[in-house]
Design a protein around this motif. Structure first.
Motif, PDB file in Angstrom:
ATOM      1  N   VAL A 154      -4.577  13.985   5.447  1.00  0.00           N
ATOM      2  CA  VAL A 154      -3.241  14.473   5.050  1.00  0.00           C
ATOM      3  C   VAL A 154      -2.332  14.481   6.269  1.00  0.00           C
ATOM      4  O   VAL A 154      -1.197  13.985   6.213  1.00  0.00           O
ATOM      5  CB  VAL A 154      -3.294  15.917   4.485  1.00  0.00           C
ATOM      6  N   GLU A 158       0.889  12.088   6.397  1.00  0.00           N
ATOM      7  CA  GLU A 158       2.223  12.697   6.322  1.00  0.00           C
ATOM      8  C   GLU A 158       3.073  12.274   7.532  1.00  0.00           C
ATOM      9  O   GLU A 158       4.292  12.302   7.473  1.00  0.00           O
ATOM     10  CB  GLU A 158       2.128  14.228   6.238  1.00  0.00           C
ATOM     11  N   ASN A 165       4.050  10.911  -0.290  1.00  0.00           N
ATOM     12  CA  ASN A 165       2.914  11.435  -1.048  1.00  0.00           C
ATOM     13  C   ASN A 165       3.310  11.558  -2.517  1.00  0.00           C
ATOM     14  O   ASN A 165       4.258  12.281  -2.854  1.00  0.00           O
ATOM     15  CB  ASN A 165       2.515  12.808  -0.470  1.00  0.00           C
ATOM     16  N   TRP A 173      -4.487  14.648  -4.689  1.00  0.00           N
ATOM     17  CA  TRP A 173      -4.298  14.080  -6.032  1.00  0.00           C
ATOM     18  C   TRP A 173      -5.408  14.668  -6.911  1.00  0.00           C
ATOM     19  O   TRP A 173      -6.587  14.285  -6.759  1.00  0.00           O
ATOM     20  CB  TRP A 173      -4.409  12.556  -5.941  1.00  0.00           C
ATOM     21  N   LEU A 197      -6.053  11.203  -2.149  1.00  0.00           N
ATOM     22  CA  LEU A 197      -4.646  11.210  -1.740  1.00  0.00           C
ATOM     23  C   LEU A 197      -4.003   9.909  -2.203  1.00  0.00           C
ATOM     24  O   LEU A 197      -4.642   8.843  -2.127  1.00  0.00           O
ATOM     25  CB  LEU A 197      -4.530  11.264  -0.211  1.00  0.00           C
ATOM     26  N   TYR A 199      -0.412   7.670  -1.694  1.00  0.00           N
ATOM     27  CA  TYR A 199       0.877   7.491  -1.009  1.00  0.00           C
ATOM     28  C   TYR A 199       1.542   6.201  -1.499  1.00  0.00           C
ATOM     29  O   TYR A 199       0.857   5.205  -1.765  1.00  0.00           O
ATOM     30  CB  TYR A 199       0.692   7.445   0.515  1.00  0.00           C
TER      31      TYR A 199
END
Ligand SMILES: C[S@@+](CC[C@H](N)C(=O)[O-])C[C@H]1O[C@@H](n2cnc3c(N)ncnc32)[C@H](O)[C@@H]1O
Length: 202
Positions: A154, A158, A165, A173, A197, A199
């Motif tokens: 993360v 980020e 995201n 997720w 996750l 993106y």
């Protein structure tokens, strides 16, 4: 069919040059790339379910490649190709700008020890370097069963400029659309959680 025959049909020999989707698959369907597919269960399941997409698997572990090829040949798939080579080289040299619709990294090696954390594949710099290869609105889907790596992912993601995201900044997720994997099942048996996750390139 013998493994050597399957190998020649599906494995692309690494050369430090661009391979277009058309050269690899004979069409321009959207491309999913899976890095480190292990034994290939998830890749095989996705390729069978999505004949209108192309799937490029990258894995250095030969027995895993062999297992995938067996399944691919048995199912008569024409939408799968494999590089049995380091993904770092493939992404640096073989894939053209904007060619990847979806990039998957499922359960990459967790490198548990703190002094080995820098060996983890998912790093801000590595993902930033890949951005030009992603199509507009291209996706990166990550999963891990190791909580410290999930937190690291993360943080690293980020910090990538140009990716958003899909579940909100800093969020995992909760209901990912992916098949299970061998490594995931092993983690669940050991009592690990699972963190995904997603993106999107914007
Ligand atoms: C922990 S396993 C997970 C395998 C699979 N995704 C699963 O969930 O079952 C990580 C895999 O990534 C592969 N791998 C690690 N670094 C790689 C690299 N630089 N290029 C290609 N494959 C790599 C390893 O060989 C291994 O099979």
């Amino acid at each position: 069919m013998a493994i050597s025959e399957q190998w020649d049909n599906y494995v692309v020999e690494y050369e430090p040059r661009l391979f277009s989707t058309h050269e690899l698959f004979g069409n321009d369907n959207p491309l999913t790339v899976e890095i480190g597919f292990g034994m290939g269960d998830s890749l095989l399941e996705m390729a069978i379910a999505n004949p209108q997409r192309n799937f490029l698997g990258i894995e250095v572990h030969k027995p895993g490649v062999g297992k995938l090829l067996h399944g691919v040949a048995e199912s008569g798939l024409t939408n799968v190709k494999v590089f049995c080579h380091d993904a770092i080289d493939i992404l640096a040299h073989c894939i053209g700008a904007g060619c990847i619709d979806t990039l998957l990294i499922f359960f990459p090696d967790p490198w548990h020890k703190k002094r080995h954390n820098k060996r983890r594949l998912v790093q801000t710099e590595f993902i930033t370097g890949l951005l030009p290869l992603l199509a507009d609105a291209g996706r990166i889907h990550l999963a891990t069963d190791w909580e410290p790596y999930a937190e690291h992912m993360v943080e690293a993601m980020e910090a990538v400029q140009g990716m958003t995201n899909a579940n909100g900044a800093g969020q995992f997720w909760p209901l990912p659309d992916r098949p299970g994997t061998k490594f995931e099942r092993r983690g669940i048996r050991l009592g690990h959680g699972v963190w995904d996750l997603l993106y999107i390139k914007r």
